[in-house]
Design an enzyme around this catalytic site. Structure first.
Site: not given
Length: 361
Positions: A185, A213, A218, A234, A294, A319, A353
């Site tokens: 980020q 994802y 995070n 992921e 995400d 995003c 975002e």
């Protein structure tokens, strides 16, 4: 990389425009008023990259307007970048006066953290030799930053190939390894606000969490503390390795991480085909109540979007508000938006975002 039009006097008006745009996009779904999380007006960006532009014997940090790579904007400092980056810029520039470091250097990337860590990537149009390594080691010591040298087929690391970040959520501090070259980020202050919002929106649960994802973990770290156990996916090997290290470093032991794309996990849950990477993972043992996503700018593909429909609660960080709206349209007949938020990760640009919580009707 293009340069944002930095004008703090216009910040509040631009943020109001973004809020109005998000409200308009979510209006068809009867979404509540968005919670708005602003950004620091300057020194908010923790990572950035510059091309180098030659004028005679001198080279400068340079950026370009979109679509124009012939007319550089030459920079001595960069107000939107972190104070650490601005401190490093002139000292690095002095360092590349050494031919061992400056010869055929064409790009510089900075990665910093709120915790004060820094890593610099230097990209070259030539092979890197022992003279480069010795000069880079001396420069790393002077700057107090790790250095990665890249050229075709080469990647040399002086120090570490990651930075360390700390984020505090609900009174607990989480430590993160953020690898060079992997997604992180960019706006650390706003990233912290995103973690707080997602943690609160999820709430304490007595069932399980599915995360698609997950990147370097995070969101995984704080959200896993809200669930009985979690399954995270992921596809990037670099991010998977960072996430595994982050889980171990933070003593979080209720997460199983598998290297699958969202599309592949959809196939696995639908029993379309088995995956060796899921060997030893009993998918039927999970009682998923919440799915956290995400996705990249393209949003969720239709099959993954259909997969999320199975869950009582969908926690979605986006995003790209346009693809977010398209995904909500696919889910709107079974789920309603009960919370939404705007996170101003990218001041002075049109990018934003956003986050929504969808709950089954």
């Amino acid at each position: 990389m293009s340069r944002p039009h930095f004008d703090p006097a216009q910040y509040d008006a631009q943020l109001s425009e973004k809020r109005a745009r998000l409200v308009e996009l979510l209006a068809p779904f009867d979404a509540p008023e968005p919670e708005v999380f602003d950004s620091p007006r300057e020194h908010y960006r923790l990572r950035t990259e510059f091309r180098l532009w030659r004028e005679g014997e001198n080279r400068h940090y340079a950026m370009f307007e979109p679509g124009d790579n012939r007319n550089p904007i030459l920079l001595d400092d960069f107000p939107i970048a972190s104070k650490r980056i601005n401190e490093l810029m002139p000292n690095l520039k002095a360092g590349w006066a050494d031919p061992a470091l400056g010869f055929k250097l064409f790009q510089v990337e900075f990665l910093t953290t709120l915790a004060g860590d820094a890593l610099i990537t230097l990209a070259y149009h030539r092979p890197l030799d022992d003279a480069w390594l010795a000069a880079a080691e001396a420069l790393s010591a002077r700057l107090g930053a790790s250095i990665v040298g890249r050229s075709r087929g080469q990647r040399l690391v002086v120090g570490r190939d990651y930075v360390e970040e700390e984020m505090t959520v609900a009174g607990r501090t989480f430590r993160y390894r953020q690898p060079e070259g992997a997604f992180t980020q960019p706006n650390g202050v706003v990233a912290g606000k995103m973690l707080d919002w997602a943690y609160e929106a999820m709430g304490p649960r007595d069932d399980d969490l599915l995360e698609l994802y997950c990147g370097n973990g995070n969101f995984t770290l704080p959200l896993a503390t809200r669930a009985r156990k979690a399954l995270a996916t992921e596809i990037s090997k670099t991010s998977v390795n960072a996430a595994l290290a982050n889980l171990a470093d933070n003593g979080i032991d209720n997460v199983t991480l598998v290297r699958l794309s969202a599309e592949e996990l959809t196939q696995a849950l639908n029993e379309v085909r088995p995956f060796r990477r899921l060997a030893g993972v009993d998918l039927k043992s999970y009682d998923f109540g919440t799915v956290f996503v995400d996705p990249p700018r393209a949003g969720m593909d239709p099959d993954t979007c259909e997969l999320t429909r199975r869950f009582e609660r969908i926690l979605y960080i986006s995003c790209n508000p346009e693809t977010l709206a398209a995904n909500i349209a696919q889910l709107h007949d079974t789920h309603r938006v009960t919370r939404c938020a705007l996170f101003d990760q990218f001041p002075y640009t049109h990018h934003m975002e956003s986050g929504v919580l969808l709950e089954r009707r």
